[in-house]
Scaffold this motif. Structure first.
Motif, mmCIF file in Angstrom:
data_model
loop_
_atom_site.group_PDB
_atom_site.id
_atom_site.type_symbol
_atom_site.label_atom_id
_atom_site.label_comp_id
_atom_site.label_asym_id
_atom_site.label_seq_id
_atom_site.Cartn_x
_atom_site.Cartn_y
_atom_site.Cartn_z
ATOM 1 N N SER A 128 4.870 2.337 1.003
ATOM 2 C CA SER A 128 3.800 3.318 0.832
ATOM 3 C C SER A 128 3.216 3.790 2.164
ATOM 4 C CB SER A 128 2.695 2.746 -0.049
ATOM 5 O OG SER A 128 2.064 1.662 0.604
ATOM 6 N N GLN A 129 3.232 2.951 3.184
ATOM 7 C CA GLN A 129 2.692 3.350 4.482
ATOM 8 C C GLN A 129 3.825 3.489 5.495
ATOM 9 O OE1 GLN A 129 -0.413 0.584 5.470
ATOM 10 N NE2 GLN A 129 -1.485 0.932 3.552
ATOM 11 N N SER A 130 4.188 2.386 6.110
ATOM 12 C CA SER A 130 5.317 2.381 7.044
ATOM 13 C C SER A 130 5.698 0.932 7.292
ATOM 14 C CB SER A 130 4.942 3.061 8.361
ATOM 15 O OG SER A 130 4.042 2.256 9.090
ATOM 16 N N PRO A 131 6.920 0.688 7.748
ATOM 17 C CA PRO A 131 7.301 -0.694 8.055
ATOM 18 C C PRO A 131 6.423 -1.336 9.131
ATOM 19 C CG PRO A 131 9.257 0.645 7.826
ATOM 20 C CD PRO A 131 8.082 1.580 7.787
ATOM 21 N N SER A 132 5.860 -0.548 10.025
ATOM 22 C CA SER A 132 4.988 -1.128 11.054
ATOM 23 C C SER A 132 3.661 -1.614 10.470
ATOM 24 C CB SER A 132 4.739 -0.110 12.174
ATOM 25 O OG SER A 132 4.042 1.008 11.672
ATOM 26 N N ALA A 133 3.325 -1.161 9.272
ATOM 27 C CA ALA A 133 2.096 -1.619 8.624
ATOM 28 C C ALA A 133 2.172 -3.102 8.273
ATOM 29 C CB ALA A 133 1.812 -0.796 7.376
ATOM 30 N N ILE A 134 3.378 -3.618 8.096
ATOM 31 C CA ILE A 134 3.524 -5.053 7.819
ATOM 32 C C ILE A 134 3.093 -5.858 9.037
ATOM 33 C CG2 ILE A 134 5.165 -6.892 7.272
ATOM 34 C CD1 ILE A 134 6.722 -4.850 5.671
ATOM 35 N N GLY A 135 3.460 -5.384 10.232
ATOM 36 C CA GLY A 135 3.003 -6.063 11.448
ATOM 37 C C GLY A 135 1.489 -6.030 11.576
ATOM 38 N N ASP A 136 0.885 -4.890 11.230
ATOM 39 C CA ASP A 136 -0.572 -4.804 11.259
ATOM 40 C C ASP A 136 -1.193 -5.752 10.242
ATOM 41 O OD1 ASP A 136 -0.281 -2.844 13.172
ATOM 42 O OD2 ASP A 136 -0.489 -1.183 11.736
ATOM 43 N N MET A 137 -0.595 -5.862 9.072
ATOM 44 C CA MET A 137 -1.088 -6.780 8.051
ATOM 45 C C MET A 137 -1.000 -8.224 8.549
ATOM 46 S SD MET A 137 0.506 -7.832 4.357
ATOM 47 C CE MET A 137 1.747 -8.818 5.171
ATOM 48 N N ASP A 180 -4.575 -10.065 8.583
ATOM 49 C CA ASP A 180 -4.713 -11.161 7.623
ATOM 50 C C ASP A 180 -3.362 -11.432 6.984
ATOM 51 O OD1 ASP A 180 -5.586 -13.100 5.902
ATOM 52 O OD2 ASP A 180 -6.831 -11.775 4.680
ATOM 53 N N PRO A 181 -2.653 -12.466 7.435
ATOM 54 C CA PRO A 181 -1.315 -12.719 6.888
ATOM 55 C C PRO A 181 -1.323 -13.218 5.440
ATOM 56 C CG PRO A 181 -1.900 -14.411 8.482
ATOM 57 C CD PRO A 181 -2.986 -13.382 8.521
ATOM 58 N N PHE A 182 -2.487 -13.544 4.911
ATOM 59 C CA PHE A 182 -2.559 -14.069 3.547
ATOM 60 C C PHE A 182 -2.919 -13.003 2.519
ATOM 61 C CE2 PHE A 182 -3.381 -17.796 6.236
ATOM 62 C CZ PHE A 182 -2.306 -18.571 5.832
ATOM 63 N N ILE A 183 -2.797 -11.744 2.871
ATOM 64 C CA ILE A 183 -3.091 -10.658 1.929
ATOM 65 C C ILE A 183 -2.233 -10.753 0.663
ATOM 66 C CG2 ILE A 183 -2.877 -8.157 1.599
ATOM 67 C CD1 ILE A 183 -4.070 -7.801 4.369
ATOM 68 N N PRO A 184 -0.914 -11.055 0.751
ATOM 69 C CA PRO A 184 -0.145 -11.170 -0.500
ATOM 70 C C PRO A 184 -0.646 -12.285 -1.420
ATOM 71 C CG PRO A 184 1.331 -10.856 1.346
ATOM 72 C CD PRO A 184 -0.037 -11.078 1.922
ATOM 73 N N ALA A 185 -1.014 -13.424 -0.839
ATOM 74 C CA ALA A 185 -1.520 -14.524 -1.667
ATOM 75 C C ALA A 185 -2.893 -14.186 -2.244
ATOM 76 C CB ALA A 185 -1.599 -15.810 -0.854
ATOM 77 N N LYS A 186 -3.715 -13.485 -1.483
ATOM 78 C CA LYS A 186 -5.026 -13.068 -1.995
ATOM 79 C C LYS A 186 -4.855 -12.036 -3.109
ATOM 80 C CE LYS A 186 -7.573 -14.013 2.226
ATOM 81 N NZ LYS A 186 -8.271 -13.440 3.383
ATOM 82 N N ALA A 187 -3.872 -11.150 -2.962
ATOM 83 C CA ALA A 187 -3.605 -10.167 -4.024
ATOM 84 C C ALA A 187 -3.106 -10.867 -5.279
ATOM 85 C CB ALA A 187 -2.583 -9.140 -3.548
ATOM 86 N N TRP A 188 -2.371 -11.953 -5.131
ATOM 87 C CA TRP A 188 -1.879 -12.713 -6.282
ATOM 88 C C TRP A 188 -3.038 -13.397 -6.996
ATOM 89 C CZ3 TRP A 188 -1.996 -18.073 -7.087
ATOM 90 C CH2 TRP A 188 -1.250 -18.520 -8.166
ATOM 91 N N TRP A 189 -3.993 -13.911 -6.255
ATOM 92 C CA TRP A 189 -5.063 -14.719 -6.824
ATOM 93 C C TRP A 189 -6.247 -13.905 -7.316
ATOM 94 C CZ3 TRP A 189 -5.563 -19.402 -8.616
ATOM 95 C CH2 TRP A 189 -6.816 -19.959 -8.770
ATOM 96 N N ASN A 190 -6.590 -12.814 -6.626
ATOM 97 C CA ASN A 190 -7.815 -12.075 -6.927
ATOM 98 C C ASN A 190 -7.579 -10.963 -7.931
ATOM 99 O OD1 ASN A 190 -9.326 -13.573 -5.107
ATOM 100 N ND2 ASN A 190 -8.856 -12.210 -3.420
ATOM 101 N N ASN A 191 -8.586 -10.762 -8.769
ATOM 102 C CA ASN A 191 -8.610 -9.643 -9.701
ATOM 103 C C ASN A 191 -9.399 -8.533 -9.022
ATOM 104 O OD1 ASN A 191 -8.939 -7.826 -11.759
ATOM 105 N ND2 ASN A 191 -9.640 -9.317 -13.258
ATOM 106 N N GLU A 192 -8.708 -7.523 -8.549
ATOM 107 C CA GLU A 192 -9.347 -6.464 -7.779
ATOM 108 C C GLU A 192 -10.219 -5.543 -8.635
ATOM 109 O OE1 GLU A 192 -9.329 -6.310 -4.525
ATOM 110 O OE2 GLU A 192 -8.021 -8.055 -4.390
ATOM 111 N N ILE A 193 -9.987 -5.480 -9.924
ATOM 112 C CA ILE A 193 -10.740 -4.567 -10.781
ATOM 113 C C ILE A 193 -12.094 -5.159 -11.163
ATOM 114 C CG2 ILE A 193 -10.749 -3.416 -13.025
ATOM 115 C CD1 ILE A 193 -7.697 -3.201 -12.726
#
Length: 171
Positions: A112-121, A125-138
């Motif tokens: 959705s953004q660019s491959p370089s956005a993974i480096g920025d992530m 915060d390298p734990f964004i995928p785990a936080k997305a798995w655990w948190n209910n954003e809505i």
């Protein structure tokens, strides 16, 4: 003279050693779990724009069930009655369900953004995928479908490994 049979210690009610190959069963289950998780991550990447929240939860729970069933069948067939292989298969299936989801998040960010956005992530915060798995954003709080998927994967893997392994003959 006749040679005496080798001495065998009494087992005192202990079952004989389980047949099968428990280590091979665990590695085969790990390999299958990685393949199923990669397929789920690819499916999520291909369809994330069209998914509703209900569809995303259903796909995640179906992925957890398929991952657990695949790992459990293979562990039961190869590991036979090895309880250690059954438990290891349950852990592997739960980890496969978790990593199937969390590996899709960086792929979606890159697409959705660019491959370089993974480096920025990774820097931010390298734990964004785990936080997305655990948190209910809505609604905020915990997304209870996430631990439910882990439980479903582990239960399916252990249950099928036990049922299939139990029917295997002892050698």
């Amino acid at each position: 003279m006749y040679a005496a049979p080798p001495f065998q210690a009494p087992t005192f009610g202990q079952p004989p050693n389980a047949s099968g190959h428990p280590v091979g069963a665990v590695f085969l289950g790990l390999f299958a779990s990685v393949i199923v998780s990669l397929l789920y991550s690819g499916l999520t990447l291909a369809t994330y724009k069209e998914q509703s929240l209900t569809t995303a939860h259903t796909l995640y729970l179906a992925h957890a069930l398929v991952n657990g069933a695949t790992v459990g069948c293979l562990v039961g067939l190869v590991g036979h009655r090895s309880i250690g292989a059954h438990v290891s298969g349950a852990v592997i299936a739960a980890l496969g369900a978790f990593f199937g989801f969390t590996n899709a998040v960086p792929l979606i960010i890159a697409e959705s953004q660019s491959p370089s956005a993974i480096g920025d992530m990774m820097e931010a915060d390298p734990f964004i995928p785990a936080k997305a798995w655990w948190n209910n954003e809505i609604d905020g709080g915990v997304d209870w479908f996430s631990p439910l998927g882990l439980l479903l994967a582990a239960a399916a893997a252990w249950g099928l490994a036990y049922l299939i392994g139990r029917t295997r003959r002892q050698v």
